[in-house]
Design an enzyme around this catalytic site. Structure first.
Site, PDB file in Angstrom:
ATOM      1  N   ASP A  14     -54.867  14.152  11.559  1.00 43.20           N
ATOM      2  CA  ASP A  14     -55.853  13.967  10.495  1.00 43.20           C
ATOM      3  C   ASP A  14     -57.240  14.400  10.974  1.00 43.20           C
ATOM      4  O   ASP A  14     -57.535  14.312  12.164  1.00 43.20           O
ATOM      5  CB  ASP A  14     -55.860  12.494  10.060  1.00 43.20           C
ATOM      6  N   HIS A  31     -57.879  23.654   9.157  1.00 45.65           N
ATOM      7  CA  HIS A  31     -56.413  23.684   9.205  1.00 45.65           C
ATOM      8  C   HIS A  31     -55.935  24.744  10.202  1.00 45.65           C
ATOM      9  O   HIS A  31     -54.977  24.523  10.939  1.00 45.65           O
ATOM     10  CB  HIS A  31     -55.834  23.974   7.816  1.00 45.65           C
ATOM     11  N   LEU A 126     -36.806  19.568  23.970  1.00 42.83           N
ATOM     12  CA  LEU A 126     -37.577  18.734  23.043  1.00 42.83           C
ATOM     13  C   LEU A 126     -37.149  19.072  21.622  1.00 42.83           C
ATOM     14  O   LEU A 126     -36.843  20.235  21.336  1.00 42.83           O
ATOM     15  CB  LEU A 126     -39.077  19.074  23.203  1.00 42.83           C
ATOM     16  N   ARG A 182     -54.564   3.912   9.036  1.00 43.71           N
ATOM     17  CA  ARG A 182     -53.540   3.617   8.026  1.00 43.71           C
ATOM     18  C   ARG A 182     -52.340   4.517   8.266  1.00 43.71           C
ATOM     19  O   ARG A 182     -52.408   5.480   9.020  1.00 43.71           O
ATOM     20  CB  ARG A 182     -54.087   3.779   6.610  1.00 43.71           C
TER      21      ARG A 182
HETATM   22  C1  IPE Z   1     -51.964  12.098   6.006  1.00 47.04           C
HETATM   23  O1  IPE Z   1     -53.274  12.552   5.981  1.00 47.04           O
HETATM   24  C2  IPE Z   1     -51.027  13.243   5.759  1.00 47.04           C
HETATM   25  C3  IPE Z   1     -50.992  14.277   6.820  1.00 47.04           C
HETATM   26  C4  IPE Z   1     -51.607  14.209   7.958  1.00 47.04           C
HETATM   27  C5  IPE Z   1     -50.160  15.404   6.510  1.00 47.04           C
HETATM   28  P1  IPE Z   1     -54.161  12.441   4.665  1.00 47.04           P
HETATM   29  O2  IPE Z   1     -55.526  12.897   5.046  1.00 47.04           O
HETATM   30  O3  IPE Z   1     -53.500  13.140   3.542  1.00 47.04           O
HETATM   31  O4  IPE Z   1     -54.123  10.870   4.389  1.00 47.04           O
HETATM   32  P2  IPE Z   1     -55.041   9.931   3.515  1.00 47.04           P
HETATM   33  O5  IPE Z   1     -55.056  10.494   2.114  1.00 47.04           O
HETATM   34  O6  IPE Z   1     -56.414   9.963   4.109  1.00 47.04           O
HETATM   35  O7  IPE Z   1     -54.420   8.592   3.603  1.00 47.04           O
HETATM   36  C1  IPE Z   2     -55.096  16.679   8.006  1.00 45.05           C
HETATM   37  O1  IPE Z   2     -56.454  16.901   7.865  1.00 45.05           O
HETATM   38  C2  IPE Z   2     -54.267  17.851   7.539  1.00 45.05           C
HETATM   39  C3  IPE Z   2     -53.482  17.619   6.327  1.00 45.05           C
HETATM   40  C4  IPE Z   2     -53.374  16.502   5.672  1.00 45.05           C
HETATM   41  C5  IPE Z   2     -52.750  18.774   5.818  1.00 45.05           C
HETATM   42  P1  IPE Z   2     -57.210  16.616   6.504  1.00 45.05           P
HETATM   43  O2  IPE Z   2     -57.168  17.844   5.673  1.00 45.05           O
HETATM   44  O3  IPE Z   2     -56.675  15.390   5.854  1.00 45.05           O
HETATM   45  O4  IPE Z   2     -58.691  16.358   7.020  1.00 45.05           O
HETATM   46  P2  IPE Z   2     -59.734  15.302   6.464  1.00 45.05           P
HETATM   47  O5  IPE Z   2     -59.085  13.963   6.463  1.00 45.05           O
HETATM   48  O6  IPE Z   2     -60.101  15.750   5.082  1.00 45.05           O
HETATM   49  O7  IPE Z   2     -60.876  15.397   7.425  1.00 45.05           O
HETATM   50 MG    MG Z   3     -57.157  13.437   5.941  1.00 46.61          MG
END
Ligand code: IPE
Ligand code: IPE
Ligand code: MG
Length: 229
Positions: A14, A31, A126, A182
């Site tokens: 995340d 990303h 792995l 979470r």
């Molecule tokens: C969780 O991250 C899903 C992935 C890492 C693929 P999100 O950024 O989507 O989660 P929330 O919405 O903050 O809970």
């Molecule tokens: C996690 O990073 C990647 C995916 C859920 C695909 P986010 O895109 O959720 O990054 P934030 O949470 O917005 O910083």
């Molecule tokens: Mg996120």
């Protein structure tokens, strides 16, 4: 106290968007950078003496709520990633697996996933799992429906565990980056007795060195599983 042995590691990657925003870049750059980190972590895990599986959360069943352009970018990135990474998987003797409902993806992407799974099937240093269009509730619901369709009327925990998509039923350590604390619908059944580790580091800044520190910390934890050690 004996050291905890780490077999099944799971990571909620995340913070890609925030990493990009901090640099005045578009979320897509976050990303892209995040995808690079997956390779480093996979190589580390393949060399680790006890890790058997690493399961990365790459796209949740809830991530369809994001803007269409971001979702499309993530799909393209995934296809590119799998194409590029085949070499890394083979070089490191890594088996690739996808979990989640990938039928929602384009034919081309589904074929790429299948091809990568087939090409790496015999590798055994792995198992590297990407959770794609994955949700823990969807996985459990699907498992239960499969068992009902097989004619089962009363289910045991072992029945459900074996009908899940993951090759294991217990995660030992779950790490989430970016400071969010979470679970976001990840591996709900499998994290029943997992140890949790939350780091402030944004996913594109995460390194194998930090993972190594987290694992050392995990190894010192006292896992009681309801008993009194
Ligand atoms: C969780 O991250 C899903 C992935 C890492 C693929 P999100 O950024 O989507 O989660 P929330 O919405 O903050 O809970
Ligand atoms: C996690 O990073 C990647 C995916 C859920 C695909 P986010 O895109 O959720 O990054 P934030 O949470 O917005 O910083
Ligand atoms: Mg996120």
């Amino acid at each position: 106290m004996t050291e905890q042995s780490l077999k099944n590691l799971a990571i909620i990657m995340d913070g890609n968007g925030r990493w990009a925003a901090q640099r005045g870049l578009s979320r897509t750059k976050g990303h892209e950078q995040g995808a690079e980190v997956i390779r480093d972590i996979t190589e580390y895990c393949a060399k680790h003496p006890t890790i058997e599986t690493i399961t990365f959360y790459a796209f949740s069943t809830e991530n369809w709520k994001r803007p269409k352009l971001e979702v499309e970018f993530l799909m393209k990135l995934l296809e590119k990633y799998l194409k590029n990474e085949l070499e890394t998987y083979q070089k490191n003797n890594v088996k690739f697996m996808a979990i989640g409902n990938t039928e929602a993806f384009s034919k081309k992407l589904q074929e790429r996933i299948q091809l990568t799974e087939e090409a790496t099937r015999e590798n055994d240093a792995l198992t590297h799992i990407l959770a794609l269009n994955y949700g823990g509730r969807a996985e459990i619901t699907h498992a239960v429906n499969t068992l009902i369709a097989e004619g089962k009327r009363e289910l045991t925990e072992a029945d459900i565990s074996s009908a899940l998509q993951t090759p294991y039923s217990d995660v030992d350590l779950l790490i989430r980056t970016s400071g969010e604390e979470r679970v976001s619908n990840y591996l709900l059944w499998q994290i029943s007795y997992a140890e949790f580790y939350f780091t402030q580091t944004l996913w594109p800044d995460f390194t194998a060195d930090e993972l190594d520190d987290i694992i050392q910390h995990f190894q010192q934890r006292n896992r009681r599983f309801g008993g009194i050690l």
